[in-house]
Scaffold this motif. Structure first.
Motif, short mmCIF file in Angstrom:
data_model
loop_
_atom_site.label_atom_id
_atom_site.label_comp_id
_atom_site.label_asym_id
_atom_site.label_seq_id
_atom_site.Cartn_x
_atom_site.Cartn_y
_atom_site.Cartn_z
N ARG A 51 86.92 -8.67 -8.50
CA ARG A 51 87.30 -9.03 -9.87
C ARG A 51 88.71 -8.61 -10.26
O ARG A 51 89.47 -9.39 -10.85
N THR A 52 89.04 -7.36 -9.99
CA THR A 52 90.30 -6.86 -10.53
C THR A 52 91.47 -7.63 -9.94
O THR A 52 92.34 -8.13 -10.65
N ARG A 101 96.09 -0.92 -6.49
CA ARG A 101 94.86 -0.11 -6.38
C ARG A 101 94.98 0.74 -5.13
O ARG A 101 95.42 0.26 -4.08
N HIS A 129 91.01 3.80 -14.38
CA HIS A 129 91.05 2.35 -14.18
C HIS A 129 91.33 1.70 -15.54
O HIS A 129 90.45 1.09 -16.16
N GLN A 132 90.41 -2.07 -16.51
CA GLN A 132 88.98 -2.32 -16.73
C GLN A 132 88.62 -1.89 -18.16
O GLN A 132 87.86 -2.56 -18.86
N ARG A 162 85.61 5.84 -12.08
CA ARG A 162 86.91 5.88 -12.76
C ARG A 162 86.92 5.04 -14.03
O ARG A 162 87.64 5.35 -14.98
N THR A 163 86.12 3.98 -14.06
CA THR A 163 86.10 3.15 -15.28
C THR A 163 85.54 3.96 -16.45
O THR A 163 85.96 3.77 -17.59
N ARG A 225 77.65 1.88 -11.02
CA ARG A 225 77.09 2.02 -9.67
C ARG A 225 77.43 3.41 -9.14
O ARG A 225 78.46 4.00 -9.50
N GLN A 227 79.07 5.62 -6.58
CA GLN A 227 80.29 5.29 -5.83
C GLN A 227 80.22 5.81 -4.40
O GLN A 227 80.80 6.85 -4.06
N PRO A 263 81.02 -2.49 -15.21
CA PRO A 263 82.29 -3.01 -14.70
C PRO A 263 82.08 -3.95 -13.52
O PRO A 263 82.98 -4.72 -13.18
N LEU A 264 80.93 -3.87 -12.88
CA LEU A 264 80.60 -4.60 -11.65
C LEU A 264 81.55 -4.15 -10.52
O LEU A 264 82.64 -3.71 -10.81
N PRO A 265 81.20 -4.20 -9.28
CA PRO A 265 79.98 -4.78 -8.76
C PRO A 265 78.74 -3.91 -9.03
O PRO A 265 78.83 -2.69 -9.03
C1 NCD Z 1 85.09 -0.85 -10.64
C2 NCD Z 1 86.10 -0.06 -9.85
O1 NCD Z 1 86.73 -0.57 -8.95
O2 NCD Z 1 86.25 1.11 -10.21
N1 NCD Z 1 85.12 -2.20 -10.33
C3 NCD Z 1 85.97 -2.99 -11.05
O3 NCD Z 1 87.17 -2.88 -10.96
N2 NCD Z 1 85.43 -3.86 -11.89
C4 NCD Z 1 83.72 -0.28 -10.59
C5 NCD Z 1 83.12 0.00 -9.28
O4 NCD Z 1 83.68 -0.27 -8.22
O5 NCD Z 1 81.99 0.52 -9.30
#
Ligand code: NCD
Length: 305
Positions: A51-52, A101, A129, A132, A162-163, A225, A227, A263-265
């Motif tokens: 996504r990002t 990133r 992040h 996000q 981090r989100t 999720r 991590q 934030p997904l995934p």
């Molecule tokens: C998040 C991330 O990368 O921190 N994903 C995102 O950017 N939407 C969340 C995650 O990976 O769990």
């Protein structure tokens, strides 16, 4: 030159302005379709992303700009031992703006010291992040019409997520936000985030391991999720990964206007059956991520429409 390394690099007024611009883009995308003509965005992703990275690229393309970059460290000169600083320095000779990133906390900050163009932190290790967070804030604003006066629950991996860290910082600047942190004891919100974002400002929060007992009080539920990539051993991950699984049954006592964000995934922490519930905001969140990134790219490039 402006960078976005930490969400607090933006004032509350600037965030409100970005949200207003994103709303205008959503209402009239054609107006912005040439805003960044002739400009190039580089996406430097030293860590996996769907996504990002793609929302940044889609954002720039929808502004009439172009994109370049790499999506794994192995295909860049970092595989030859080049420092992040040198890689970014080189890319800033081609691109007008860089989204990066990196698995190391602080890498985007280090990059910003040598880059000659704006740097956007698209996620640094288990730290921050901020973009996000902008997507999260736009989603909350669109769903609720405001960013103050909420009880917000954060559930899952609050240690490495981090989100979560960036969104806690952002929301702590709005009036009357109450935080409820729901996690296994091993994955509690880090002390440095609590100190900086909450304790210094006397903002109330509670911590619990039990999601169901707190669901009824929440206006927003932010699921995350566990991590895996930040764990030191697989055993701990396997023990903790299914600590929380949101199901339709668990939402029976939730408020009718709850917003469920993620934030997904997702891995296993929200059952797919929840997607049909109108309170599920996470697919809207994905869409909003693109529009707020369009607003951000224009702001950092100093482009006003
Ligand atoms: C998040 C991330 O990368 O921190 N994903 C995102 O950017 N939407 C969340 C995650 O990976 O769990």
């Amino acid at each position: 030159m402006r960078n976005l390394i930490d969400i607090t690099d933006l004032s509350v007024e600037e965030i409100d302005q970005l949200i207003a611009t994103a709303e205008d883009i959503i209402a009239d995308p054609a107006k912005y379709s040439h805003a960044c003509a002739g400009k190039q965005l580089a996406t430097l992703f030293f860590e996996p992303s769907t996504r990002t990275r793609l929302s940044f690229e889609s954002a720039m393309l929808s502004l009439g700009g172009s994109v370049l970059g790499f999506s794994e460290a192995g295909s860049s000169s970092s595989a030859k031992g080049e420092t992040v600083g040198d890689t970014v320095h080189a890319v800033s000779c081609y691109a007008d703006i860089i989204a990066m990133r990196h698995p190391k906390e602080g890498a985007p900050y280090a990059a910003a010291q040598v880059a000659e163009v704006p740097i956007i932190n698209a996620g640094d290790g288990g730290h921050n992040h901020p973009t996000q967070t902008l997507a999260d804030l736009l989603t909350i604003h669109r769903d609720k019409g405001r960013l103050d006066n909420f009880t917000v629950g954060f559930c899952g991996d609050l240690k490495f997520g981090r989100t979560v860290h960036s969104l806690v910082h952002a929301l702590s600047r709005y009036e009357n936000i109450k935080f409820v942190f729901i996690s296994p004891l091993e994955l509690k919100l880090p002390r440095y985030v609590k100190e900086e974002a909450l304790k210094k400002k006397g903002i109330p929060y509670t911590q619990t391991t039990d999601l169901e007992s707190v669901i009824p009080q929440l206006d927003i539920l932010y699921m995350t999720r566990v991590q895996r990539e930040r764990f030191f051993n697989e055993e701990d991950y396997l023990r903790l990964k299914d600590s929380y699984i949101l199901t339709p049954a668990k939402l029976t006592n939730a408020k009718a206007d709850l917003s469920i964000l993620h934030p997904l995934p997702r891995v296993n922490e929200i059952q797919v059956a929840v997607d049909k519930d109108p309170r599920a905001a996470y697919w809207r969140q994905v869409k909003n991520g693109k529009f707020i990134r369009m607003a951000l790219i224009m702001k950092l490039l100093g482009i006003n429409i």
